[in-house]
Structure formats: structure tokens, C-alpha cells
Design a protein around this motif. Sequence first.
Motif, mmCIF file in Angstrom:
data_model
loop_
_atom_site.group_PDB
_atom_site.id
_atom_site.type_symbol
_atom_site.label_atom_id
_atom_site.label_comp_id
_atom_site.label_asym_id
_atom_site.label_seq_id
_atom_site.Cartn_x
_atom_site.Cartn_y
_atom_site.Cartn_z
ATOM 1 N N UNK A 1 0.856 -1.200 0.000
ATOM 2 C CA UNK A 1 0.000 0.000 0.000
ATOM 3 C C UNK A 1 0.887 1.244 0.000
ATOM 4 N N UNK A 2 0.581 2.179 -0.886
ATOM 5 C CA UNK A 2 1.412 3.362 -1.045
ATOM 6 C C UNK A 2 1.221 4.333 0.104
ATOM 7 N N UNK A 3 2.297 5.044 0.418
ATOM 8 C CA UNK A 3 2.218 6.091 1.432
ATOM 9 C C UNK A 3 1.543 7.318 0.824
ATOM 10 N N UNK A 4 0.919 8.145 1.657
ATOM 11 C CA UNK A 4 0.273 9.353 1.136
ATOM 12 C C UNK A 4 1.265 10.243 0.398
ATOM 13 N N UNK A 5 0.805 10.818 -0.693
ATOM 14 C CA UNK A 5 1.614 11.760 -1.454
ATOM 15 C C UNK A 5 1.497 13.136 -0.804
ATOM 16 N N UNK A 6 2.622 13.685 -0.358
ATOM 17 C CA UNK A 6 2.596 14.940 0.405
ATOM 18 C C UNK A 6 2.067 16.098 -0.426
ATOM 19 N N UNK A 7 2.486 16.183 -1.692
ATOM 20 C CA UNK A 7 2.047 17.289 -2.530
ATOM 21 C C UNK A 7 0.556 17.244 -2.799
ATOM 22 N N UNK A 8 0.046 16.059 -3.144
ATOM 23 C CA UNK A 8 -1.386 15.931 -3.401
ATOM 24 C C UNK A 8 -2.199 16.195 -2.137
#
Length: 546
Positions: A1-8
Motif C-alpha cells: 500500500x502506497x504512502x500518502x503523497x505529500x504534494x497531493x
Amino acid sequence: MSAPNAGDTAWVLVCAGLVLFMTPGLAAFYGGMVRTRNVLAMLQQNMIALGVVSLTWVLVGYTIAFGDDAGSGLFGNLELFGLTDLKVPPAPNLHVVDGRITIPTLAFVLFQMMFAVITPALVTGATAGRLRFGGWVLFLAVWSVVVYAPIAHWLWHPGGWLAKFGTQDWAGGLVVHASAGAAVLAVLLVVGRRRDWPHTAAPPNSIPLTIVGAGILWFGWFGFNGGDGLQANGLAAQAVLNTHLAAAAAMLVWLALERLTDGHSTVVGAVSGAVAGLATVTPTAGYVNAASAVAIGALAGLVCHFALKLKYLLRLDDALDVLAVHFVGGMLGTLLLGLFGNRGVNPLGADGLFLGGGGGLLWCQLVGVVSVVAFSFVLTWLIAAGVQALIGLRVPQADQERLDQAQQGADAYHLGGVTSLTAPGAPRRRTAAAPAGEPSVPPGQRVRVVTALLEPDPAANSADLRDVLLAAGAISVIVSDAAVATTTPQASLLPRGYWQDQPLSARLRVTVLVGADGVGAVLDELDRMGARRADTFVQEAERVQS
């Protein structure tokens, strides 16, 4: 599972803040357009949505809208009641995004919450002067759950029946504007018309406040449309650009039509056109190119301007033209997507009729419009009628033009012709008043009271008015607001091309206490200031013993 994208994540949170800012912007936009004695009530009706709908959204609205589909495509299940069992990222694979979206679910909850807040607030512009506060609060709570949340599920959840059918709504042409517009139709049937409508118009109390509100709405709309892809990327830039271009084009078309039909291009017309363009481009912002956005905005300015007559055709007292701007704009934009949709802009979209896609998308959009409008209208009427029967939704007729005092015991403004008179001086600390001197006329001696009506402009400086009358022999001067009947009503231009005949004209009433030998000099000074002798009276009086 991917980590949250900080920019988005940052972009979505910023957009949530922008959409939140739109609610006080809407309050100011509407607040400036109502009567002076109804300003606080209008502001409160909008701001209370931030409190009521935020809580209903967290408790049950979000799970109905974005919980796993219950199997029918009509609403989500209740597993996310109270946000007690949220899933970690990636966010749900909504039909406007793809599986690469990785933002915290709470960021998505917050962003969507702000849409749920502002949608029912749109209704207040149509019902200005007629809503009972307690009834409105109850209506907000029920409507946000029973009407708004299911419609959001239909279109913005991948399991929603309209989403699976193929209907597209980028940021709320249907979910926000069409649903709120249909709600306006229903609520107006319940609360009825204002007293003497349409024969008596309501002049705005502060056009500058309306312009400030419109500017906030325009600014906030960048988040409204720019954040729906849930990513800080080129598609977000396209959506923001389209938003601005459509508003600009609609503004110019509206102003041109005003000039042709009324002889003036007004600032209220400018912002009305801009808001119409913003509402119309909303369902299309992430699916069309810049040139199409300009065309959509131009059509919005044209169609929404002529839709101002809609309320008279339907005999519905839509006070601030919500039907023309938001309802017509939302439906128009939804249908125009069927013409201008461009998969080259967004692969998750579909080509419209003008891009070689045939009429399939247009048919899906039409089904969406009919379904949302019918559902919102019927359910809203039932809710409004129920609230009216239970605790009352419509205010008593006697309170319609004094809601601020009736509901809050306060006034928005404390200004009148007297307090707005100018006078020389500079800011300084308050000092104790000097002891008053002995009256120039002893108690018991007879004096004269001179009463005259003045135009506000010649008496604009309170110091001059006082000085010349005292020099003429006045003992005291009292100035108050007054209105006089006119033999020929004065035509007054109201916003959006409406006119009102004013049978009463504002004046200043000047009451002067003067000794008998000074009456002539006081009358001469009043004549110089524009008082007519036919409207001037001299009466005998007697100073009383204190």
C-alpha cells in the motif's frame, strides 16, 4: 500500500480551505443584496451551515455518500458511521480519479465536507426574508443527509448508479447546483412569497459587500474545481484555468447584454455574470479544454441573463435569482459537457458530440439532470413541508422586513442621514464635556419651533449646518431622518436590470428652537439650503422649567 503523497495531500487540504472560505463569501454576496434590516439574518443562515452540516457529514453524511455501495447504487452502507472505521490510503477509486491517488482519507472527508456545507446554503438567496431560524437549522440537518448525501453517492462514488450509467459531474453541476436549484423550487412552494411581491422590490443595502462576497467566491472556486482530481498536477491546472476563463467570458457577455437591454453595464451585473459562468463550468472544468471553457462561459452569460425572467414565469419569489444563476447554470453546464467533453484533456472522461463522441454522453447527462432534479425536488418538498408543520419554516409576515431585530435583537448598521453627516476634526481622545452654559431664553418665555425638510446634499456638513443656524439666532438644532411623498414616483434602478418606483424620497428634518426675533433669519438660512417654504412650519412653544 502506497504512502500518502505529500504534494497531493497539501493541495487537497488547501482546496478544502478555499471551499470553506466560499461559505462566508456566499454570506457576504447575499448579505449585501437584502434589505438593511435583514442582513444579520442572512449572514447567520449561511454561516450556521458550517456548524450543522459539518456534524451531520461526519456522523452519517459521509458514509451514505462514500461508504461501500449498499448494492443498489443509491447510497452507501453505514459502516463509516461517525468515521469510526476509516480506511487508510489510497483513497477510494472515484470515477474522477484513478488508482494512483494516495491521500489520507481524512483529507478527502474534509474536502467533500465543504461541498456538503455550501450546497444547501445556496437556498437562502432565494428565500431571503422568509426563513425562521430554528426551522432552517432543522431543514439543513435533514436535507444534508436525506438529499445531498445520496446524490453525491450516485455521481461521485464508483458504485453510484449514475456514475456507472456514464453521467459525469466534475465538481458539482448536478450534486451542488442542480440539487440546490431543485430544492429552491420546492422550498419556495412551502414558504411562499414576500408581502406585495412582485409589486414591491427590495433594494440592496450594500453593493460593495456583495462585490467583496463575489470576489471571495471567485477565489474559492479555484479550490472548488481545482481540487476534484485530488492531485496537484496538470489536470488541476487545467480545471483552475477553465474556471477563470468561463467566469471572465460570462462576465463580459452579461455586461454586454445589460448595456443593450438596460442602457447600463453595472458592477452587480459583472459579478452576476461571473458567478453564472463559475456555476456553469463546474461540471465540465476537468473534462474540457480552455477554448471550450470560454464558449461555455459565454453561453452561461447569455442563457442565465435571460433566465432572470424565469421566476416571473413560474410565479416564484426567488429573491436573489438563485434559479437563474445556479439552477440554470448547473443544468446548462451538465448538458454542455455532452457537447464539449474531451478525452484528450482527461482520459477518464468521454468525448462529447462536438469532439466526435456522438450523442451518448449527452444522453447520459440528460438522464442525470432529470434524475437529480426530480429526486431533490420531491424530497425537499417533503422535508420543507414537514418542518413547516412541525416547528415552522416561514417567519410571520410582520417580521419579514425586520428579521435582524426579530431573530437577533440587533441591527447590522447604525447609520442614517444624521449620523452620516460630515464634520471637521481629527481623531482624538475623548475628554470630559464642558459645562453647558445658561440658556439664552429663560424658562417660561415663549419661543418659536421652526421645522423644515432639506435635501441631504446641501446640508452634508453638520458643522456648517449648526454654525449658520446658531449665528442666525437658533437656541438648539435637532436633525433627524424623514421621507416625503412625491407626486411623481422616482424610478430607481436595482441590480440585474430590475426597476422600482419610489413614491417616498429621503429628506433631513431640521427642527430649530429660536427666539421670536430670530425666526426670519433662520428661515432665510434654511431657504439658502434648499428648504421649501411650503414644507416649513413655525410653531409657538415655551421652554419648560427643568
